[in-house]
Design a protein around this motif. Structure first.
Motif, PDB file in Angstrom:
ATOM      1  N   ALA A 142      62.783   8.398  20.842  1.00 49.57           N
ATOM      2  CA  ALA A 142      63.324   8.308  19.474  1.00 49.57           C
ATOM      3  C   ALA A 142      62.644   7.184  18.699  1.00 49.57           C
ATOM      4  O   ALA A 142      62.293   7.340  17.522  1.00 49.57           O
ATOM      5  CB  ALA A 142      64.831   8.083  19.527  1.00 49.57           C
ATOM      6  N   LEU A 143      62.440   6.049  19.363  1.00 48.45           N
ATOM      7  CA  LEU A 143      61.771   4.925  18.712  1.00 48.45           C
ATOM      8  C   LEU A 143      60.334   5.283  18.348  1.00 48.45           C
ATOM      9  O   LEU A 143      59.846   4.910  17.266  1.00 48.45           O
ATOM     10  CB  LEU A 143      61.791   3.702  19.642  1.00 48.45           C
ATOM     11  N   SER A 144      59.656   6.018  19.222  1.00 46.86           N
ATOM     12  CA  SER A 144      58.275   6.438  18.956  1.00 46.86           C
ATOM     13  C   SER A 144      58.207   7.342  17.727  1.00 46.86           C
ATOM     14  O   SER A 144      57.301   7.214  16.888  1.00 46.86           O
ATOM     15  CB  SER A 144      57.706   7.179  20.172  1.00 46.86           C
ATOM     16  N   ILE A 145      59.171   8.252  17.604  1.00 48.36           N
ATOM     17  CA  ILE A 145      59.200   9.164  16.448  1.00 48.36           C
ATOM     18  C   ILE A 145      59.428   8.388  15.161  1.00 48.36           C
ATOM     19  O   ILE A 145      58.760   8.631  14.138  1.00 48.36           O
ATOM     20  CB  ILE A 145      60.290  10.236  16.649  1.00 48.36           C
ATOM     21  N   VAL A 146      60.359   7.436  15.203  1.00 46.52           N
ATOM     22  CA  VAL A 146      60.656   6.635  14.006  1.00 46.52           C
ATOM     23  C   VAL A 146      59.439   5.815  13.591  1.00 46.52           C
ATOM     24  O   VAL A 146      59.051   5.792  12.404  1.00 46.52           O
ATOM     25  CB  VAL A 146      61.862   5.703  14.263  1.00 46.52           C
ATOM     26  N   LEU A 147      58.817   5.145  14.553  1.00 48.60           N
ATOM     27  CA  LEU A 147      57.644   4.317  14.238  1.00 48.60           C
ATOM     28  C   LEU A 147      56.486   5.158  13.721  1.00 48.60           C
ATOM     29  O   LEU A 147      55.778   4.765  12.786  1.00 48.60           O
ATOM     30  CB  LEU A 147      57.216   3.525  15.479  1.00 48.60           C
ATOM     31  N   SER A 148      56.299   6.334  14.308  1.00 46.02           N
ATOM     32  CA  SER A 148      55.228   7.232  13.856  1.00 46.02           C
ATOM     33  C   SER A 148      55.505   7.730  12.442  1.00 46.02           C
ATOM     34  O   SER A 148      54.583   7.852  11.624  1.00 46.02           O
ATOM     35  CB  SER A 148      55.099   8.422  14.812  1.00 46.02           C
ATOM     36  N   GLY A 149      56.776   8.015  12.158  1.00 41.15           N
ATOM     37  CA  GLY A 149      57.138   8.460  10.821  1.00 41.15           C
ATOM     38  C   GLY A 149      56.900   7.385   9.773  1.00 41.15           C
ATOM     39  O   GLY A 149      56.360   7.665   8.692  1.00 41.15           O
ATOM     40  N   LEU A 150      57.268   6.145  10.091  1.00 43.43           N
ATOM     41  CA  LEU A 150      57.038   5.039   9.162  1.00 43.43           C
ATOM     42  C   LEU A 150      55.542   4.798   8.941  1.00 43.43           C
ATOM     43  O   LEU A 150      55.101   4.550   7.816  1.00 43.43           O
ATOM     44  CB  LEU A 150      57.695   3.763   9.701  1.00 43.43           C
ATOM     45  N   HIS A 151      54.785   4.903  10.021  1.00 43.45           N
ATOM     46  CA  HIS A 151      53.330   4.726   9.918  1.00 43.45           C
ATOM     47  C   HIS A 151      52.718   5.824   9.046  1.00 43.45           C
ATOM     48  O   HIS A 151      51.832   5.559   8.217  1.00 43.45           O
ATOM     49  CB  HIS A 151      52.714   4.751  11.311  1.00 43.45           C
ATOM     50  N   ALA A 152      53.221   7.055   9.226  1.00 44.31           N
ATOM     51  CA  ALA A 152      52.678   8.190   8.462  1.00 44.31           C
ATOM     52  C   ALA A 152      52.958   8.064   6.970  1.00 44.31           C
ATOM     53  O   ALA A 152      52.167   8.532   6.138  1.00 44.31           O
ATOM     54  CB  ALA A 152      53.270   9.495   8.998  1.00 44.31           C
ATOM     55  N   LEU A 153      54.061   7.438   6.606  1.00 40.72           N
ATOM     56  CA  LEU A 153      54.394   7.260   5.187  1.00 40.72           C
ATOM     57  C   LEU A 153      53.341   6.440   4.452  1.00 40.72           C
ATOM     58  O   LEU A 153      53.061   6.665   3.276  1.00 40.72           O
ATOM     59  CB  LEU A 153      55.761   6.570   5.055  1.00 40.72           C
ATOM     60  N   PHE A 199      50.110   5.343   6.075  1.00 39.27           N
ATOM     61  CA  PHE A 199      48.720   5.499   6.527  1.00 39.27           C
ATOM     62  C   PHE A 199      48.376   6.910   7.002  1.00 39.27           C
ATOM     63  O   PHE A 199      47.205   7.213   7.252  1.00 39.27           O
ATOM     64  CB  PHE A 199      48.428   4.521   7.667  1.00 39.27           C
ATOM     65  N   GLY A 200      49.382   7.771   7.171  1.00 39.52           N
ATOM     66  CA  GLY A 200      49.117   9.094   7.727  1.00 39.52           C
ATOM     67  C   GLY A 200      48.975   9.033   9.236  1.00 39.52           C
ATOM     68  O   GLY A 200      49.234   8.012   9.869  1.00 39.52           O
ATOM     69  N   GLY A 201      48.562  10.139   9.821  1.00 37.22           N
ATOM     70  CA  GLY A 201      48.298  10.161  11.260  1.00 37.22           C
ATOM     71  C   GLY A 201      49.547  10.132  12.115  1.00 37.22           C
ATOM     72  O   GLY A 201      49.621   9.390  13.094  1.00 37.22           O
ATOM     73  N   PHE A 202      50.534  10.954  11.749  1.00 37.68           N
ATOM     74  CA  PHE A 202      51.807  10.978  12.492  1.00 37.68           C
ATOM     75  C   PHE A 202      51.610  11.372  13.951  1.00 37.68           C
ATOM     76  O   PHE A 202      52.035  10.672  14.868  1.00 37.68           O
ATOM     77  CB  PHE A 202      52.780  11.948  11.811  1.00 37.68           C
ATOM     78  N   TRP A 203      50.943  12.505  14.196  1.00 38.75           N
ATOM     79  CA  TRP A 203      50.865  13.047  15.556  1.00 38.75           C
ATOM     80  C   TRP A 203      49.999  12.197  16.476  1.00 38.75           C
ATOM     81  O   TRP A 203      50.332  12.015  17.659  1.00 38.75           O
ATOM     82  CB  TRP A 203      50.352  14.482  15.516  1.00 38.75           C
ATOM     83  N   SER A 204      48.894  11.676  15.953  1.00 41.18           N
ATOM     84  CA  SER A 204      48.013  10.880  16.812  1.00 41.18           C
ATOM     85  C   SER A 204      48.724   9.620  17.325  1.00 41.18           C
ATOM     86  O   SER A 204      48.628   9.275  18.505  1.00 41.18           O
ATOM     87  CB  SER A 204      46.738  10.490  16.046  1.00 41.18           C
ATOM     88  N   LEU A 205      49.451   8.944  16.443  1.00 36.79           N
ATOM     89  CA  LEU A 205      50.188   7.749  16.862  1.00 36.79           C
ATOM     90  C   LEU A 205      51.352   8.120  17.774  1.00 36.79           C
ATOM     91  O   LEU A 205      51.617   7.423  18.765  1.00 36.79           O
ATOM     92  CB  LEU A 205      50.714   6.991  15.641  1.00 36.79           C
ATOM     93  N   LEU A 206      52.021   9.224  17.457  1.00 33.78           N
ATOM     94  CA  LEU A 206      53.166   9.638  18.275  1.00 33.78           C
ATOM     95  C   LEU A 206      52.766   9.878  19.716  1.00 33.78           C
ATOM     96  O   LEU A 206      53.456   9.436  20.650  1.00 33.78           O
ATOM     97  CB  LEU A 206      53.810  10.896  17.685  1.00 33.78           C
ATOM     98  N   TRP A 207      51.634  10.577  19.909  1.00 34.94           N
ATOM     99  CA  TRP A 207      51.201  10.851  21.277  1.00 34.94           C
ATOM    100  C   TRP A 207      50.878   9.561  22.031  1.00 34.94           C
ATOM    101  O   TRP A 207      51.205   9.417  23.208  1.00 34.94           O
ATOM    102  CB  TRP A 207      49.980  11.777  21.274  1.00 34.94           C
TER     103      TRP A 207
END
Length: 212
Positions: free
Chosen positions: A43-54, A56-64
């Protein structure tokens, strides 16, 4: 007037204590079992990836990347006793209690020594199990009671060389209050709040497995 003031003080202390207790239980619950740890870190990974995507983009790459890192952390965390877990990566031992009921069966105020003795034994068992598992180094940042009652215990000194240095002072509200039952919180808020917020000496400790 004095009665009203005392009543208001009791209510304020009780509310403050309840907030500390809720936080301590929440933090403990995040890592009690491997599944709970996986859910929280995912859950924390999804939240951090979502904030990063807002930004800088790149949601999936950071999430993985975060999910892989979380999986490694989870799989390398070992439960050593009811009271403790150990990270093979960081080499740190942490207080995460699996079964709280064994502590909550007793009143913290009237049975503090019994609760302390049980926690001491479970922490010593954790370090003994770490030795059986072959872990060579264990780190912890802790307070004076645990240093004197656990790290200087003969059973631990026979297994490890203890290296210690003072690290100022600390307060340990979550570590204290996680051991207190709800009935203790309701009946003795002043005592528990004082215990939780008491300033204690802090130590950074490293245990090195002794060579046979």
């Amino acid at each position: 007037m004095m009665t009203i003031m005392k009543s208001m003080t009791f209510v304020n202390e009780h509310d403050k204590l309840k907030r500390y207790v809720l936080v301590s239980k929440f933090m403990n619950s995040l890592f009690r079992t491997r599944w709970q740890e996986i859910i929280y870190l995912s859950a924390l990974s999804i939240v951090l990836s979502g904030l990063h995507a807002l930004f800088f983009g790149g949601f999936w790459s950071l999430l993985w990347v975060l999910l892989i890192g979380s999986s490694i952390l989870t799989l390398t965390t070992v439960r050593l006793s009811n009271a403790c877990v150990y990270s093979r990566i960081t080499k740190h031992i942490s207080m995460i209690i699996l079964d709280l009921q064994v502590y909550h069966n007793k009143d913290y105020v009237n049975n503090k020594s019994d609760i302390s003795s049980r926690f001491q034994e479970e922490f010593i068992q954790a370090l003994e199990n770490a030795h059986k598992c072959g872990f060579r180094k264990i780190k912890m940042t802790t307070h004076a009671w645990l240093y004197h009652q656990v790290c200087l215990n003969e059973r631990i000194n026979s297994l490890y060389d203890v290296k210690v240095r003072e690290a100022g002072t600390c307060r340990i509200p979550m570590e204290v209050l996680i051991l207190a039952s709800q009935s203790s919180v309701e009946t003795s808020p002043s005592f528990l709040l004082k215990e939780a917020l008491r300033t204690r000496k802090q130590y950074k400790i490293k245990l090195i497995r002794k060579r046979k």
